[in-house]
Design an enzyme around this catalytic site. Sequence first.
Site, PDB file in Angstrom:
ATOM      1  N   HIS A  23     -70.419 -63.319  89.204  1.00 12.45           N
ATOM      2  CA  HIS A  23     -69.866 -63.342  88.039  1.00 12.45           C
ATOM      3  C   HIS A  23     -70.641 -62.443  86.976  1.00 12.45           C
ATOM      4  O   HIS A  23     -71.648 -63.311  86.280  1.00 12.45           O
ATOM      5  CB  HIS A  23     -69.274 -64.476  87.622  1.00 12.45           C
ATOM      6  CG  HIS A  23     -68.281 -64.313  86.426  1.00 12.45           C
ATOM      7  ND1 HIS A  23     -66.968 -64.763  86.368  1.00 12.45           N
ATOM      8  CD2 HIS A  23     -68.290 -63.840  85.263  1.00 12.45           C
ATOM      9  CE1 HIS A  23     -66.406 -64.605  85.214  1.00 12.45           C
ATOM     10  NE2 HIS A  23     -67.213 -64.059  84.456  1.00 12.45           N
TER      11      HIS A  23
ATOM     12  N   ASP B   3     -71.050 -54.323  81.460  1.00 13.85           N
ATOM     13  CA  ASP B   3     -71.000 -53.801  80.054  1.00 13.85           C
ATOM     14  C   ASP B   3     -71.697 -54.844  79.060  1.00 13.85           C
ATOM     15  O   ASP B   3     -71.580 -54.780  77.854  1.00 13.85           O
ATOM     16  CB  ASP B   3     -69.648 -53.439  79.519  1.00 13.85           C
ATOM     17  CG  ASP B   3     -68.624 -54.463  79.824  1.00 13.85           C
ATOM     18  OD1 ASP B   3     -68.386 -54.830  80.954  1.00 13.85           O
ATOM     19  OD2 ASP B   3     -67.954 -54.660  78.939  1.00 13.85           O
TER      20      ASP B   3
ATOM     21  N   HIS C 208     -60.618 -64.844  85.620  1.00 11.79           N
ATOM     22  CA  HIS C 208     -60.920 -65.640  84.731  1.00 11.79           C
ATOM     23  C   HIS C 208     -59.918 -66.685  84.288  1.00 11.79           C
ATOM     24  O   HIS C 208     -58.808 -66.395  83.834  1.00 11.79           O
ATOM     25  CB  HIS C 208     -61.269 -64.876  83.401  1.00 11.79           C
ATOM     26  CG  HIS C 208     -62.431 -64.032  83.306  1.00 11.79           C
ATOM     27  ND1 HIS C 208     -62.799 -62.896  84.172  1.00 11.79           N
ATOM     28  CD2 HIS C 208     -63.803 -64.447  82.731  1.00 11.79           C
ATOM     29  CE1 HIS C 208     -63.986 -62.613  84.063  1.00 11.79           C
ATOM     30  NE2 HIS C 208     -64.723 -63.316  83.257  1.00 11.79           N
TER      31      HIS C 208
ATOM     32  N   GLU D 129     -61.551 -71.605  80.678  1.00 12.14           N
ATOM     33  CA  GLU D 129     -62.723 -71.339  79.971  1.00 12.14           C
ATOM     34  C   GLU D 129     -62.313 -71.560  78.415  1.00 12.14           C
ATOM     35  O   GLU D 129     -62.508 -72.672  77.852  1.00 12.14           O
ATOM     36  CB  GLU D 129     -63.156 -69.960  80.270  1.00 12.14           C
ATOM     37  CG  GLU D 129     -64.382 -69.423  79.518  1.00 12.14           C
ATOM     38  CD  GLU D 129     -64.790 -67.956  79.436  1.00 12.14           C
ATOM     39  OE1 GLU D 129     -63.826 -67.095  79.801  1.00 12.14           O
ATOM     40  OE2 GLU D 129     -65.990 -67.514  79.072  1.00 12.14           O
TER      41      GLU D 129
ATOM     42  N   ASP E 114     -72.791 -64.372  83.939  1.00 14.00           N
ATOM     43  CA  ASP E 114     -71.525 -63.787  83.026  1.00 14.00           C
ATOM     44  C   ASP E 114     -72.021 -62.596  82.348  1.00 14.00           C
ATOM     45  O   ASP E 114     -71.693 -61.565  82.459  1.00 14.00           O
ATOM     46  CB  ASP E 114     -71.065 -64.534  82.282  1.00 14.00           C
ATOM     47  CG  ASP E 114     -69.618 -64.125  81.643  1.00 14.00           C
ATOM     48  OD1 ASP E 114     -69.738 -63.454  80.602  1.00 14.00           O
ATOM     49  OD2 ASP E 114     -68.484 -64.321  82.073  1.00 14.00           O
TER      50      ASP E 114
HETATM   51  N1  ADE Z   1     -65.899 -60.833  79.491  1.00 18.06           N
HETATM   52  C1  ADE Z   1     -67.197 -60.979  79.403  1.00 18.06           C
HETATM   53  N2  ADE Z   1     -67.542 -62.215  79.308  1.00 18.06           N
HETATM   54  C2  ADE Z   1     -66.128 -62.787  79.353  1.00 18.06           C
HETATM   55  C3  ADE Z   1     -66.020 -64.150  79.249  1.00 18.06           C
HETATM   56  N3  ADE Z   1     -66.924 -65.228  79.218  1.00 18.06           N
HETATM   57  N4  ADE Z   1     -64.434 -64.623  79.499  1.00 18.06           N
HETATM   58  C4  ADE Z   1     -63.711 -63.459  79.541  1.00 18.06           C
HETATM   59  N5  ADE Z   1     -64.032 -62.225  79.372  1.00 18.06           N
HETATM   60  C5  ADE Z   1     -65.362 -61.963  79.412  1.00 18.06           C
HETATM   61 ZN    ZN Z   2     -66.695 -63.259  82.577  1.00 17.41          ZN
END
Ligand code: ADE
Ligand code: ZN
Length: 342
Positions: free
Chosen positions: A21, A25, A199, A202, A280
């Site tokens: 993950h 960018d 995703h 979170e 991430d």
């Molecule tokens: N894009 C980059 N980091 C992210 C994250 N933690 N959650 C959702 N989209 C993302």
């Molecule tokens: Zn992410």
Amino acid sequence: MTVPAKNKPMNIKHLPKVELHLHLDCGLSYEVVSRLNPAVTREIYQEEFVAPAKCLNLADFLTRAVKGYKLMQTAEALTLVIEDMFRQLAASNLVYAEVRFAPLQHLDGGLTSFEVVDIANKAFERCIHQFKIEARLILCTLRHYSTDQSMETVKLVEQFRGTNVVGFDIAADEAGFPIDPHIAAFKYARENGIFITAHAGEARGAESVWETLEHLRPTRIGHGVRSIEDPLLVNYLIAQNIHLEICPSCNVQINLYNSFTDHPINELYRAGVSLNVNTDAPAIVDTTLNREYQLLVDNFGWTATDFYTCNVNAVKAAFISAELKEKLLQKLGEQFSLPNAL
Ligand code: ADE
Ligand code: ZN
């Protein structure tokens, strides 16, 4: 295969690692940013590309991501950023990485979405050989995209079948936008044998993970940490072998947890959930995979055996062939047994 002995001191930098993950960018180093735009000083980089240690929430955190992809609008820029990413992977001794990005964010310079993916795929091909690191690409749709944009993205994964492009994901603001417009694209992915991650869990809680599992049916969840709020869900993840791609410092930074010690990764791991450790967004979070491992040692006493287990689980959940999985598992077994890793 040799399994590492418990509780030996370890050299984290030398441990072989698997990352699933990682946003392309969100990982631009200062070196590549200043090359792409020499007007960016270290102070500006820190201010604009790196988020503060505590953000208000995910949406606040994501405002930093814009700076990265805005600089990646030409073939040359995309290629430089990918080379920069591989240098970082090498620094943390990655043996396998899945790197994701949303191709439709790279059309401002006149490239088509097909050209964007073609450039990224070719740069990956070169870097895989140059750096001797196996790596693959996942294409992301974004929560705020339309159904058409999601369909365009999943069809790119299909068009690049058999290349380094291996999977489909949905990213961006989970709390701000529903999954409904994207259900069709994920159905298309399943019907066409495309690997899926998503995703969830979170910025929203366990109900979002349930909803994602029901409607998108991924084999992996990006983050998914808030599954811990529902014991039935934790049991379901274990029973169905749904793998969680956990990014601990990122979760602390978006204010899900006060500190690293409060993060549920250890609890999820001890409960038997398949998971691995990821960054991430190394630039925005201001972290490296080496640092995430060190934090797990310092906060939860993780040993080489724990990292070995997580990396084996990551390989098993990876979007690659059985042959490559076998090769990587062998490499993990060998490198975890080396004296300089343990
Ligand atoms: N894009 C980059 N980091 C992210 C994250 N933690 N959650 C959702 N989209 C993302
Ligand atoms: Zn992410």
